[in-house]
Write an enzyme that holds these catalytic residues in place. Structure first.
Site, PDB file in Angstrom:
ATOM      1  N   GLY A 202       0.903  -1.077   0.153  1.00 49.29           N
ATOM      2  CA  GLY A 202      -0.023  -0.021  -0.087  1.00 49.29           C
ATOM      3  C   GLY A 202       0.853   1.227   0.211  1.00 49.29           C
TER       4      GLY A 202
ATOM      5  N   GLN B 246       2.829   9.939   1.279  1.00 48.84           N
ATOM      6  CA  GLN B 246       4.150   9.342   1.227  1.00 48.84           C
ATOM      7  C   GLN B 246       4.853   9.816  -0.379  1.00 48.84           C
ATOM      8  OE1 GLN B 246       2.764   5.335   2.280  1.00 48.84           O
ATOM      9  NE2 GLN B 246       4.773   5.187   3.005  1.00 48.84           N
TER      10      GLN B 246
ATOM     11  N   CYS C 212       7.479   0.054   6.743  1.00 45.55           N
ATOM     12  CA  CYS C 212       6.902   1.347   5.995  1.00 45.55           C
ATOM     13  C   CYS C 212       7.712   1.545   4.746  1.00 45.55           C
ATOM     14  CB  CYS C 212       6.761   2.503   7.069  1.00 45.55           C
ATOM     15  SG  CYS C 212       6.205   3.873   6.477  1.00 45.55           S
ATOM     16  N   LEU C 213       7.409   1.937   3.906  1.00 42.43           N
ATOM     17  CA  LEU C 213       8.064   2.398   2.658  1.00 42.43           C
ATOM     18  C   LEU C 213       8.892   3.931   3.019  1.00 42.43           C
ATOM     19  CD1 LEU C 213       5.974   1.332  -0.317  1.00 42.43           C
ATOM     20  CD2 LEU C 213       7.416   0.160   0.787  1.00 42.43           C
TER      21      LEU C 213
ATOM     22  N   HIS D 194      -2.542   1.338   8.500  1.00 40.96           N
ATOM     23  CA  HIS D 194      -1.268   1.871   8.584  1.00 40.96           C
ATOM     24  C   HIS D 194      -1.455   3.089   7.380  1.00 40.96           C
ATOM     25  CE1 HIS D 194       3.191   1.539   8.124  1.00 40.96           C
ATOM     26  NE2 HIS D 194       2.953   2.421   6.918  1.00 40.96           N
ATOM     27  N   GLU D 195      -2.294   2.896   6.382  1.00 40.55           N
ATOM     28  CA  GLU D 195      -2.214   3.639   5.341  1.00 40.55           C
ATOM     29  C   GLU D 195      -3.266   5.210   5.742  1.00 40.55           C
ATOM     30  OE1 GLU D 195      -0.322   3.909   3.094  1.00 40.55           O
ATOM     31  OE2 GLU D 195       0.233   2.009   3.363  1.00 40.55           O
TER      32      GLU D 195
ATOM     33  N   HIS E  75      -1.135   7.297   7.706  1.00 40.71           N
ATOM     34  CA  HIS E  75      -0.472   8.261   6.882  1.00 40.71           C
ATOM     35  C   HIS E  75      -1.231   9.613   6.528  1.00 40.71           C
ATOM     36  CE1 HIS E  75       3.346   6.584   6.058  1.00 40.71           C
ATOM     37  NE2 HIS E  75       2.928   5.318   5.841  1.00 40.71           N
TER      38      HIS E  75
HETATM   39 ZN   LIG Z   1       4.052   3.584   5.678  1.00 33.55          ZN
END
Ligand SMILES: [Zn+2]
Length: 167
Positions: free
Chosen positions: A43, A48, A91-92, A133-134, A137
């Protein structure tokens, strides 16, 4: 467009709700999918990639060949949470960092899809984790904020092959 890493300020700015779905958004969403696949994530939230909107994308298969599994959600809101589950999460925006995070096991979410239709989704386990998580964000909240103790937060050796949910 690129995935920004902590402590980029965009990660702390809540996204604005979108009021229209236009061609530009469709193009941006396409670019977000390319970046997400490149980073092998499930995701990615608009914040981000430094876009200040309430938009998130997902493909729980992590497989760019499964385009039919691509999901795009606009202005998502969690309306119900059930249960609790601790699991490792990445997390990216924090490459190589994996931490155990406690999340609701099941969530019910309301959002608009890319056609502008209001949809309701019930997600469990891995999918529920990605949703939470998203949506965090999109509200400027990061997974390091969800750790039960700061002692937990130690940079570990990069583990690109980790099976943890990365989003
Ligand atoms: Zn993340």
């Amino acid at each position: 467009m690129k995935i920004v890493h902590y402590p980029h300020p965009s990660l702390r700015h809540p996204g604005r709700p979108l009021t229209a779905i236009d061609k530009k958004l469709n193009v941006q969403v396409g670019e977000m999918f390319e970046l997400m696949y490149g980073a092998r994530g499930v995701g990615l939230a608009a914040t981000q990639v430094a876009l200040p909107y309430q938009v998130l994308i997902m493909n729980l298969t992590v497989d760019p060949n499964q385009r039919d599994k691509e999901e795009v959600y606009i202005n998502p809101v969690i309306v119900e949470r059930k249960g609790s589950l601790e699991d490792e999460e990445g997390c990216l925006s924090f490459p190589g960092l994996y931490q155990k995070v406690r999340r609701a096991k099941t969530v019910m979410v309301r959002a608009y899809n890319l056609k502008g239709e209001l949809v309701e989704v019930v997600a469990n386990d891995l999918a529920a984790r990605a949703w939470q998580h998203e949506i965090d964000h999109l509200n400027g909240v990061l997974f390091i904020d969800r750790l039960e103790s700061l002692d937990q937060l130690q940079k570990v050796e990069p583990r690109p092959e980790s099976e943890a949910v990365r989003s």
